[in-house]
Design an enzyme around this catalytic site. Structure first.
Site, PDB file in Angstrom:
ATOM      1  N   VAL A 133       0.847  -1.202   0.000  1.00  0.00           N
ATOM      2  CA  VAL A 133       0.000   0.000   0.000  1.00  0.00           C
ATOM      3  C   VAL A 133       0.879   1.247   0.000  1.00  0.00           C
ATOM      4  O   VAL A 133       1.805   1.370   0.801  1.00  0.00           O
ATOM      5  CB  VAL A 133      -0.922   0.042   1.251  1.00  0.00           C
ATOM      6  CG1 VAL A 133      -1.747   1.326   1.274  1.00  0.00           C
ATOM      7  CG2 VAL A 133      -1.834  -1.171   1.292  1.00  0.00           C
ATOM      8  N   GLY A 188       4.027   5.369 -15.666  1.00  0.00           N
ATOM      9  CA  GLY A 188       4.217   4.021 -15.110  1.00  0.00           C
ATOM     10  C   GLY A 188       3.416   3.748 -13.855  1.00  0.00           C
ATOM     11  O   GLY A 188       3.709   2.810 -13.125  1.00  0.00           O
ATOM     12  N   LYS A 206      -6.371  -1.522  -1.376  1.00  0.00           N
ATOM     13  CA  LYS A 206      -5.441  -0.913  -0.420  1.00  0.00           C
ATOM     14  C   LYS A 206      -6.174  -0.503   0.861  1.00  0.00           C
ATOM     15  O   LYS A 206      -5.661  -0.678   1.966  1.00  0.00           O
ATOM     16  CB  LYS A 206      -4.759   0.301  -1.054  1.00  0.00           C
ATOM     17  CG  LYS A 206      -3.832  -0.074  -2.204  1.00  0.00           C
ATOM     18  CD  LYS A 206      -3.404   1.170  -2.961  1.00  0.00           C
ATOM     19  CE  LYS A 206      -2.515   0.850  -4.140  1.00  0.00           C
ATOM     20  NZ  LYS A 206      -2.361   1.995  -5.047  1.00  0.00           N
TER      21      LYS A 206
HETATM   22  N1  HSE Z   1      -1.851   1.778  -9.944  1.00  0.00           N
HETATM   23  C1  HSE Z   1      -1.468   2.244  -8.669  1.00  0.00           C
HETATM   24  C2  HSE Z   1      -1.742   3.727  -8.583  1.00  0.00           C
HETATM   25  C3  HSE Z   1       0.000   2.072  -8.363  1.00  0.00           C
HETATM   26  O1  HSE Z   1      -2.067   4.373  -9.596  1.00  0.00           O
HETATM   27  O2  HSE Z   1      -1.618   4.263  -7.496  1.00  0.00           O
HETATM   28  C4  HSE Z   1       0.368   0.848  -7.607  1.00  0.00           C
HETATM   29  O3  HSE Z   1      -0.441   0.571  -6.529  1.00  0.00           O
END
Ligand code: HSE
Length: 432
Positions: A133, A188, A206
């Site tokens: 998280v 990314g 999360k």
């Molecule tokens: N895809 C997630 C975000 C990143 O955009 O926060 C990794 O948990």
């Protein structure tokens, strides 16, 4: 090695599953910060095995033995497995196999934990979850160690960087949703399927973990309210600003006596609250607890080096022998359905521009016991559809139970003078 005992050798030998961004970040930090890591852990941390579906010759894996079979990581020469493959099925099998053998495992995988963590948090399992998280923000150790003497009452987190990036780009540059998503993907941050980000699923996974650590309740997405950001418009972001708010996608977990509400959705946050200033891909978590009042942690919620930093903090605690047994699930954790929660609400009501309409709306709100805190209706916002004028009536209400708001919304929607979908966004308050 005896069940969950620490290695007798003066080296912690790790086996890494995956060779993606986080694994590469971990390999980099193990070299760059080797001296400090050895001092903190009390022994060097050495990568003895790496397993990944495909080799990456461009990545320097040092002396580690490479294999395409994940089971190779369960070999006796590995003291701790590090799971960085993502996804659910293969990760679940690896974590279960490692724990069954009494081998500690560290994972960055919120998806597998959100579904299966309760199977693993019993007995003596050592399962490191700091990286699962909010990437580089040490929120899990804050909850399980730093605040372990507090009664945590609530937490609010910006825990999806992609949503935060999109909302701030729409707000500050007027970027379209699609362009902002593309930019977040280029950075990314977005999941392989960005639907998990923008529909709120990633944040929900999360939040389930944060709530479990904050309240010692089981990890669960049952009864969690989950809403993404696709219904938020640039117009809402502008009105929110005028009313003194920002709009952010947040996860909220709150204790209500011994019942718990968990929800993820877009929220208005007061522009005077520091969380409202958290922009771009950053994450933030504010925790309210009875001894400390509240604290705010802000930082990178993903990325190779930040997430590897979180993995290392678990590995170092395991090496020291201080990784705590998690208390998840020791409190039954009865959940409060969203209909029973209370909020202030932002409403954007497209209404016919003629005498008496305001009165009709006010009457329905009055009958629902809903008080208006602020309201905007602008001459320049008047539009025409099919020859008829209409205008958004935008308001923030005072605090009301969600079921009453739902009831009022269904009455408002059925008014002949209401000309389209009413948009409703909850306000996140930090005072209780
Ligand atoms: N895809 C997630 C975000 C990143 O955009 O926060 C990794 O948990």
């Amino acid at each position: 090695m005896a069940k969950n005992s620490l290695p007798h050798e003066k080296v912690l030998r790790i086996g890494i599953a995956g060779l993606g961004t986080v694994a590469q970040g971990l390999l980099t930090l193990l070299v760059e910060n080797a001296e400090r890591i050895t001092r903190q852990a009390g022994m060097p941390i050495e990568v003895v095995r790496i397993a990944s579906r495909s080799a990456k010759p461009e990545v320097d894996v040092g002396k580690a033995v490479f294999d395409t079979n994940l089971e190779s990581l369960l070999h006796d020469d590995v003291d701790v497995v590090v799971e960085l493959i993502g996804g659910v099925d293969a990760a679940r099998e690896l974590i279960s196999s490692a724990l069954t053998r009494g081998k500690p495992i560290v994972t960055a995988n919120k998806a597998v934990l959100a579904e299966h963590a309760n199977e693993w948090f019993s007995g003596d399992a050592i399962l490191g979850i700091e990286a699962s998280v909010a990437g580089g923000i040490p929120i899990m150790s804050t909850l399980k160690s730093g605040l372990s003497g507090n009664r945590v009452d609530w937490l609010v987190g910006i825990i999806n960087g992609t949503c935060n990036y999109i909302l701030t780009a729409m707000d500050e540059q007027g970027t379209s949703f699609a362009d902002a998503l593309k930019e977040a993907q280029d950075l990314g941050y977005a999941e392989a399927d960005p639907g998990f980000d923008v529909d709120g699923v990633d944040a929900a996974q999360k939040l389930a973990l944060l709530a479990a650590l904050a309240f010692d309740i089981p990890v669960s997405m049952d009864d969690m309210y989950i809403e993404g950001i696709s219904g938020v418009t640039v117009e809402d972001l502008r009105y929110a600003r005028e009313l003194g708010f920002r709009i952010r996608h947040v996860g909220i977990a709150r204790r209500n006596e011994e019942k718990f509400e968990t929800r993820v959705h877009p929220s208005l946050i007061s522009a005077t609250n520091l969380v409202g200033d958290v922009a771009g891909v950053a994450n933030a978590v504010i925790v309210g607890a009875n001894a400390i009042g509240s604290i705010l942690l802000v930082g990178p919620g993903a990325g190779g080096l930040p997430t590897a930093s979180a993995v290392l903090s678990d590995l170092i605690e395991i090496a020291r022998g201080t990784y705590p047994r998690l208390r998840i699930g020791q409190n039954e954790g009865i959940r409060v359905p969203v209909a029973a929660t209370e909020s202030r609400y932002y409403l954007n009501i497209p209404a016919a521009d003629r005498p008496g309409v305001f009165g009709e709306i006010g009457d329905i709100l009055r009958r629902g016991g809903i008080s208006i805190e602020a309201v905007i209706q602008k001459r320049e916002a008047i539009r025409k559809t099919d020859g008829e004028s209409w205008v958004p009536i935008v308001m923030v209400t005072e605090r009301v139970v969600e079921a009453s708001m739902d009831d009022a919304l269904s009455h408002l929607s059925s008014l002949e003078s209401v000309r389209g979908q009413i948009r409703r966004i909850r306000v996140a308050d930090f005072d209780r």
